[in-house]
Design an enzyme around this catalytic site. Sequence first.
Site, PDB file in Angstrom:
ATOM      1  N   GLU A 159      40.011  37.855  31.054  1.00  0.00           N
ATOM      2  CA  GLU A 159      40.909  38.869  30.505  1.00  0.00           C
ATOM      3  C   GLU A 159      42.344  38.371  30.621  1.00  0.00           C
ATOM      4  O   GLU A 159      43.286  39.151  30.611  1.00  0.00           O
ATOM      5  CB  GLU A 159      40.709  40.240  31.157  1.00  0.00           C
ATOM      6  CG  GLU A 159      40.765  40.293  32.647  1.00  0.00           C
ATOM      7  CD  GLU A 159      40.538  41.712  33.167  1.00  0.00           C
ATOM      8  OE1 GLU A 159      41.346  42.589  32.848  1.00  0.00           O
ATOM      9  OE2 GLU A 159      39.547  41.926  33.898  1.00  0.00           O
ATOM     10  N   CYS A 204      36.746  43.080  33.607  1.00  0.00           N
ATOM     11  CA  CYS A 204      36.065  42.249  34.611  1.00  0.00           C
ATOM     12  C   CYS A 204      34.568  42.118  34.383  1.00  0.00           C
ATOM     13  O   CYS A 204      33.925  41.223  34.937  1.00  0.00           O
ATOM     14  CB  CYS A 204      36.302  42.812  36.006  1.00  0.00           C
ATOM     15  SG  CYS A 204      38.021  43.154  36.353  1.00  0.00           S
ATOM     16  N   THR A 237      46.899  43.124  45.095  1.00  0.00           N
ATOM     17  CA  THR A 237      45.480  42.764  44.869  1.00  0.00           C
ATOM     18  C   THR A 237      45.339  41.558  43.943  1.00  0.00           C
ATOM     19  O   THR A 237      44.244  41.275  43.475  1.00  0.00           O
ATOM     20  CB  THR A 237      44.708  43.952  44.246  1.00  0.00           C
ATOM     21  OG1 THR A 237      45.189  44.163  42.904  1.00  0.00           O
ATOM     22  CG2 THR A 237      44.872  45.233  45.034  1.00  0.00           C
ATOM     23  N   SER A 274      41.794  54.588  38.312  1.00  0.00           N
ATOM     24  CA  SER A 274      40.873  53.464  38.099  1.00  0.00           C
ATOM     25  C   SER A 274      39.794  53.443  39.189  1.00  0.00           C
ATOM     26  O   SER A 274      38.643  53.080  38.935  1.00  0.00           O
ATOM     27  CB  SER A 274      41.633  52.137  38.043  1.00  0.00           C
ATOM     28  OG  SER A 274      42.095  51.753  39.329  1.00  0.00           O
ATOM     29  N   HIS A 316      31.481  44.305  42.114  1.00  0.00           N
ATOM     30  CA  HIS A 316      32.790  43.857  41.637  1.00  0.00           C
ATOM     31  C   HIS A 316      33.813  44.247  42.710  1.00  0.00           C
ATOM     32  O   HIS A 316      33.821  45.385  43.172  1.00  0.00           O
ATOM     33  CB  HIS A 316      33.134  44.513  40.301  1.00  0.00           C
ATOM     34  CG  HIS A 316      34.580  44.323  39.935  1.00  0.00           C
ATOM     35  ND1 HIS A 316      35.133  43.074  39.802  1.00  0.00           N
ATOM     36  CD2 HIS A 316      35.592  45.209  39.727  1.00  0.00           C
ATOM     37  CE1 HIS A 316      36.422  43.195  39.517  1.00  0.00           C
ATOM     38  NE2 HIS A 316      36.725  44.480  39.468  1.00  0.00           N
ATOM     39  N   LYS A 360      34.310  52.113  49.272  1.00  0.00           N
ATOM     40  CA  LYS A 360      34.069  53.430  48.651  1.00  0.00           C
ATOM     41  C   LYS A 360      32.775  53.407  47.826  1.00  0.00           C
ATOM     42  O   LYS A 360      31.975  54.343  47.862  1.00  0.00           O
ATOM     43  CB  LYS A 360      35.246  53.812  47.743  1.00  0.00           C
ATOM     44  CG  LYS A 360      36.556  54.029  48.467  1.00  0.00           C
ATOM     45  CD  LYS A 360      37.648  54.403  47.472  1.00  0.00           C
ATOM     46  CE  LYS A 360      39.050  54.041  47.914  1.00  0.00           C
ATOM     47  NZ  LYS A 360      39.621  54.803  48.995  1.00  0.00           N
ATOM     48  N   ASN A 378      41.711  39.517  43.873  1.00  0.00           N
ATOM     49  CA  ASN A 378      40.875  39.844  42.710  1.00  0.00           C
ATOM     50  C   ASN A 378      40.847  38.685  41.724  1.00  0.00           C
ATOM     51  O   ASN A 378      41.902  38.166  41.349  1.00  0.00           O
ATOM     52  CB  ASN A 378      41.471  41.093  42.023  1.00  0.00           C
ATOM     53  CG  ASN A 378      40.508  41.699  41.007  1.00  0.00           C
ATOM     54  OD1 ASN A 378      39.417  41.190  40.779  1.00  0.00           O
ATOM     55  ND2 ASN A 378      40.922  42.800  40.402  1.00  0.00           N
ATOM     56  N   SER A 435      37.108  47.628  33.662  1.00  0.00           N
ATOM     57  CA  SER A 435      37.902  48.788  33.274  1.00  0.00           C
ATOM     58  C   SER A 435      37.776  48.997  31.781  1.00  0.00           C
ATOM     59  O   SER A 435      37.528  48.079  31.023  1.00  0.00           O
ATOM     60  CB  SER A 435      39.370  48.553  33.627  1.00  0.00           C
ATOM     61  OG  SER A 435      39.501  48.395  35.005  1.00  0.00           O
TER      62      SER A 435
HETATM   63  N1  CAA Z   1      47.007  51.205  57.933  1.00  0.00           N
HETATM   64  C1  CAA Z   1      45.740  51.369  57.482  1.00  0.00           C
HETATM   65  N2  CAA Z   1      45.448  51.772  56.198  1.00  0.00           N
HETATM   66  C2  CAA Z   1      46.504  52.016  55.366  1.00  0.00           C
HETATM   67  C3  CAA Z   1      47.832  51.881  55.788  1.00  0.00           C
HETATM   68  C4  CAA Z   1      48.076  51.443  57.135  1.00  0.00           C
HETATM   69  N3  CAA Z   1      49.298  51.258  57.614  1.00  0.00           N
HETATM   70  N4  CAA Z   1      48.626  52.196  54.740  1.00  0.00           N
HETATM   71  C5  CAA Z   1      47.825  52.523  53.711  1.00  0.00           C
HETATM   72  N5  CAA Z   1      46.538  52.426  54.083  1.00  0.00           N
HETATM   73  C6  CAA Z   1      45.343  52.663  53.285  1.00  0.00           C
HETATM   74  C7  CAA Z   1      45.395  53.920  52.455  1.00  0.00           C
HETATM   75  O1  CAA Z   1      44.966  55.058  53.198  1.00  0.00           O
HETATM   76  C8  CAA Z   1      44.438  53.567  51.335  1.00  0.00           C
HETATM   77  O2  CAA Z   1      43.094  53.692  51.783  1.00  0.00           O
HETATM   78  P1  CAA Z   1      42.108  54.773  51.130  1.00  0.00           P
HETATM   79  O3  CAA Z   1      42.077  54.505  49.661  1.00  0.00           O
HETATM   80  O4  CAA Z   1      40.795  54.509  51.786  1.00  0.00           O
HETATM   81  O5  CAA Z   1      42.723  56.094  51.444  1.00  0.00           O
HETATM   82  C9  CAA Z   1      44.677  52.070  51.142  1.00  0.00           C
HETATM   83  O6  CAA Z   1      45.292  51.601  52.329  1.00  0.00           O
HETATM   84  C10 CAA Z   1      45.591  51.736  49.973  1.00  0.00           C
HETATM   85  O7  CAA Z   1      46.803  52.456  50.178  1.00  0.00           O
HETATM   86  P2  CAA Z   1      47.455  53.241  48.969  1.00  0.00           P
HETATM   87  O8  CAA Z   1      46.418  54.035  48.232  1.00  0.00           O
HETATM   88  O9  CAA Z   1      48.684  53.917  49.441  1.00  0.00           O
HETATM   89  O10 CAA Z   1      47.880  51.977  48.098  1.00  0.00           O
HETATM   90  P3  CAA Z   1      48.638  51.928  46.729  1.00  0.00           P
HETATM   91  O11 CAA Z   1      48.748  53.273  46.110  1.00  0.00           O
HETATM   92  O12 CAA Z   1      49.870  51.151  46.925  1.00  0.00           O
HETATM   93  O13 CAA Z   1      47.651  51.046  45.851  1.00  0.00           O
HETATM   94  C11 CAA Z   1      45.780  50.902  44.369  1.00  0.00           C
HETATM   95  C12 CAA Z   1      46.243  51.173  45.796  1.00  0.00           C
HETATM   96  C13 CAA Z   1      46.184  52.088  43.494  1.00  0.00           C
HETATM   97  C14 CAA Z   1      44.293  50.717  44.341  1.00  0.00           C
HETATM   98  C15 CAA Z   1      46.515  49.639  43.865  1.00  0.00           C
HETATM   99  O14 CAA Z   1      46.211  48.538  44.664  1.00  0.00           O
HETATM  100  C16 CAA Z   1      46.199  49.311  42.430  1.00  0.00           C
HETATM  101  O15 CAA Z   1      46.732  49.888  41.489  1.00  0.00           O
HETATM  102  N6  CAA Z   1      45.339  48.266  42.223  1.00  0.00           N
HETATM  103  C17 CAA Z   1      44.994  47.798  40.883  1.00  0.00           C
HETATM  104  C18 CAA Z   1      43.924  48.625  40.256  1.00  0.00           C
HETATM  105  C19 CAA Z   1      42.582  48.412  40.920  1.00  0.00           C
HETATM  106  O16 CAA Z   1      42.313  47.409  41.526  1.00  0.00           O
HETATM  107  N7  CAA Z   1      41.711  49.412  40.772  1.00  0.00           N
HETATM  108  C20 CAA Z   1      40.361  49.315  41.298  1.00  0.00           C
HETATM  109  C21 CAA Z   1      39.353  49.950  40.364  1.00  0.00           C
HETATM  110  S1  CAA Z   1      39.550  49.284  38.724  1.00  0.00           S
HETATM  111  C22 CAA Z   1      38.746  47.764  38.779  1.00  0.00           C
HETATM  112  O17 CAA Z   1      37.982  47.494  39.666  1.00  0.00           O
HETATM  113  C23 CAA Z   1      39.067  46.774  37.703  1.00  0.00           C
HETATM  114  C24 CAA Z   1      39.935  45.719  38.238  1.00  0.00           C
HETATM  115  O18 CAA Z   1      39.468  44.705  38.727  1.00  0.00           O
HETATM  116  C25 CAA Z   1      41.399  45.927  38.184  1.00  0.00           C
END
Ligand code: CAA
Length: 445
Positions: free
Chosen positions: A83, A120, A163, A211, A244, A253, A328, A364
Amino acid sequence: MNSVGIDAVAIHAGKLKLDLVETFAPAMDEAPEKYTKGLGLHASSFPDVDEDIVTMGANAAHRLMDRKGLEPDDIGRIDVATESAFDNSKPVSTYIAGCLEQVYEGDFHHANKGERKFACISGTQSLDDAYNWIRAGRHRGRAALVIATDTALYARGDAGEATQGAGAVAMLVTEDPNLVELSPEQGFGSADETDFLKPNQQFPSVDGKRSVQVYLARMREALEDYESVAEPTHPDQFRYIPFHTPFPGMVRKAAMLGYRHMIRDSSIEDDLASEIGRQPRIEEFDDEEQFMDAVRDYMDDLKETEAYRGWYEGAIEPTLDIARHVGNWYTGSVHVARASALKRALEDDIDMTNEKLLVGSYGSGAQAEIHTETVREGWTEEIGALDIDDQLAARYDISYEEYEQVHDVHNHDKETDFEAFTTPESEFVLSGRGPMDERVYEYVE
Ligand code: CAA
């Protein structure tokens, strides 16, 4: 017809390393635990200045072909899943074939080449294409080369930046494979979603939180669809479950959801009932919100049970060993997870022959796919030949300033001129541009 599946695998990791704990977290002013514990990541692999999806794919394919003693005539098909393509017409597989033709005497003029796109999941779809081509008897005894290659970069400042990753997985698909046989049964969960997309742009537009939910919803549908054509799944059936892996926290999860599904109405649910009760059933609730609250409570309790923890440690954790240090790889990610699990089995001296894997792919946009794989007798030889640990140890560890430079180098909208951080040796590199602005590659001895 004999069984069909993956005969061999080779992995090429981007040659730079961004340390999330030492380098990225301080620059972002975040606690390192957000990455290590929350997302489950310690480092990302990045492509050096002279690397891209073609060099990474070609280097993985070259290693695979050399190790298996193959010549171009042995390959009837080259499918690239990506991609991160930079050309809307000429497929990456032609660039990779061109690279490989620099180092082999023969050519790939009679191989069918293409490029697969569905975020992916296209890596797994390319495996399907190869499988179907062989099962249809159109392969003339030749093998298919499937290459999943990506530079998974996000815009600077995007939540997905933590990531990121880059690398390629090359897989040889044949009859009577050495590594794993693919099941003909498969299940799909597919819907028109806008969780993550790149409408004619290099970096994705992502609704990150959504996502995650879309991944889980489609994966659940795919598992149910798989069971409708195979049999009900049970945790004891599968030695490992590679998913994945956009980041290990996502798999945590998905694993919880999968386990809850698999133990429903099983003796495991019965055995756990005295400790945490039985799973909530929708028909026992007046509205969906109450039901969802009860499910969340049940999962919180389930997560703490010895049964779940033991299963997770055994079936899921080993699939994440490599991802934790590379991030990733989009299309390659689930194939890294499979390799990671089998590598751990080899290290732990576990006999995997005839053991089953349940493989969960996701793209996605969005689609999930579930199938099973049976590990074949030759797996120790194939997995023993992986050199991923050496590659990861040899990466150049970039500073935050160097990370900013590297990100700019790979940004199609920026003109930059930086020297590579590493010195190429016995590998393909991006050496410049041709008269039609095509990328030009050379093999460096
Ligand atoms: N100590 C321990 N844990 C902590 C922490 C700390 N100090 N601070 C944060 N965390 C935890 C949070 O609780 C959270 O865990 P949970 O989800 O279990 O609650 C985790 O760390 C991540 O923290 P945030 O949710 O605050 O992180 P964020 O909002 O900055 O980003 C995300 C998370 C939205 C997934 C971001 O990384 C993102 O946008 N990633 C790209 C999209 C993605 O990968 N999506 C996955 C599904 S889509 C897919 O799989 C296709 C693909 O390849 C992209």
